[in-house]
Design a protein around this motif. Structure first.
Motif, PDB file in Angstrom:
ATOM      1  N   THR A   2     -35.011   4.711 -29.975  1.00  0.00           N
ATOM      2  CA  THR A   2     -34.416   3.425 -30.225  1.00  0.00           C
ATOM      3  C   THR A   2     -35.647   2.543 -29.472  1.00  0.00           C
ATOM      4  O   THR A   2     -36.245   2.843 -28.526  1.00  0.00           O
ATOM      5  CB  THR A   2     -33.428   2.880 -29.586  1.00  0.00           C
ATOM      6  OG1 THR A   2     -32.182   3.647 -30.061  1.00  0.00           O
ATOM      7  CG2 THR A   2     -32.687   1.543 -30.076  1.00  0.00           C
ATOM      8  N   THR A   4     -36.842  -1.062 -28.498  1.00  0.00           N
ATOM      9  CA  THR A   4     -36.365  -2.524 -28.092  1.00  0.00           C
ATOM     10  C   THR A   4     -37.362  -3.639 -28.061  1.00  0.00           C
ATOM     11  O   THR A   4     -38.523  -3.054 -27.370  1.00  0.00           O
ATOM     12  CB  THR A   4     -35.561  -2.465 -26.750  1.00  0.00           C
ATOM     13  OG1 THR A   4     -34.637  -1.405 -26.852  1.00  0.00           O
ATOM     14  CG2 THR A   4     -34.975  -3.544 -26.369  1.00  0.00           C
ATOM     15  N   GLU A   6     -38.646  -6.990 -26.556  1.00  0.00           N
ATOM     16  CA  GLU A   6     -38.272  -7.949 -25.694  1.00  0.00           C
ATOM     17  C   GLU A   6     -38.986  -9.352 -25.727  1.00  0.00           C
ATOM     18  O   GLU A   6     -38.498 -10.203 -25.246  1.00  0.00           O
ATOM     19  CB  GLU A   6     -38.633  -7.227 -24.441  1.00  0.00           C
ATOM     20  CG  GLU A   6     -38.119  -6.283 -23.790  1.00  0.00           C
ATOM     21  CD  GLU A   6     -38.281  -5.390 -22.359  1.00  0.00           C
ATOM     22  OE1 GLU A   6     -39.099  -6.302 -21.776  1.00  0.00           O
ATOM     23  OE2 GLU A   6     -37.907  -4.387 -22.142  1.00  0.00           O
ATOM     24  N   LEU A  32     -33.699 -10.601 -32.789  1.00  0.00           N
ATOM     25  CA  LEU A  32     -33.778  -9.424 -31.880  1.00  0.00           C
ATOM     26  C   LEU A  32     -33.388  -9.690 -30.683  1.00  0.00           C
ATOM     27  O   LEU A  32     -33.608  -9.026 -29.754  1.00  0.00           O
ATOM     28  CB  LEU A  32     -35.493  -9.126 -31.809  1.00  0.00           C
ATOM     29  CG  LEU A  32     -35.940  -8.603 -33.258  1.00  0.00           C
ATOM     30  CD1 LEU A  32     -37.412  -8.202 -33.069  1.00  0.00           C
ATOM     31  CD2 LEU A  32     -35.323  -7.164 -33.827  1.00  0.00           C
ATOM     32  N   ASP A  33     -32.838 -10.987 -30.263  1.00  0.00           N
ATOM     33  CA  ASP A  33     -32.718 -11.436 -29.068  1.00  0.00           C
ATOM     34  C   ASP A  33     -33.741 -11.237 -28.005  1.00  0.00           C
ATOM     35  O   ASP A  33     -33.669 -10.613 -26.808  1.00  0.00           O
ATOM     36  CB  ASP A  33     -31.186 -10.722 -28.501  1.00  0.00           C
ATOM     37  CG  ASP A  33     -30.715 -11.613 -27.313  1.00  0.00           C
ATOM     38  OD1 ASP A  33     -30.892 -12.641 -27.323  1.00  0.00           O
ATOM     39  OD2 ASP A  33     -30.073 -10.963 -26.374  1.00  0.00           O
ATOM     40  N   ALA A  34     -34.718 -11.626 -28.467  1.00  0.00           N
ATOM     41  CA  ALA A  34     -36.077 -11.757 -27.559  1.00  0.00           C
ATOM     42  C   ALA A  34     -36.563 -12.932 -27.381  1.00  0.00           C
ATOM     43  O   ALA A  34     -36.363 -13.851 -27.756  1.00  0.00           O
ATOM     44  CB  ALA A  34     -37.291 -10.697 -28.300  1.00  0.00           C
TER      45      ALA A  34
END
Length: 85
Positions: A2, A4, A6, A32-34
């Motif tokens: 995975t 991620t 950031e 992406l909540d970044a």
């Protein structure tokens, strides 16, 4: 595996295409909540680029000696006076 994300980094110069890129970057950061980081570069650099020295032209070999006789002053005068007659 995975991955991620950031941070999303946006490089902008204020152009119309940069505005489109900003909209896409904002969308990606939300999905992406970044975090979104914007970088802008404008104007002239703080330190001027060093100038490269101009390359020297290649050396030309000397011209071979000419077998032609140089015209005398008398023959040059004769030719030029005939041109204006």
């Amino acid at each position: 595996m995975t991955v991620t994300v950031e941070r999303v980094v946006l490089a902008t110069d204020g152009s119309a295409s940069a505005a489109t890129a900003a909209a896409h970057a904002l969308f990606l950061a939300r999905v992406l909540d970044a975090s979104l980081h914007a970088v802008s570069a404008t104007g002239t650099p703080a330190f001027p680029r060093p100038r490269r020295p101009k390359p020297k032209p290649p050396e030309r070999p000397p011209a071979p000696p000419s077998n032609r006789r140089k015209p005398s002053a008398r023959s040059r005068a004769g030719r030029s006076s005939r041109a204006f007659v």
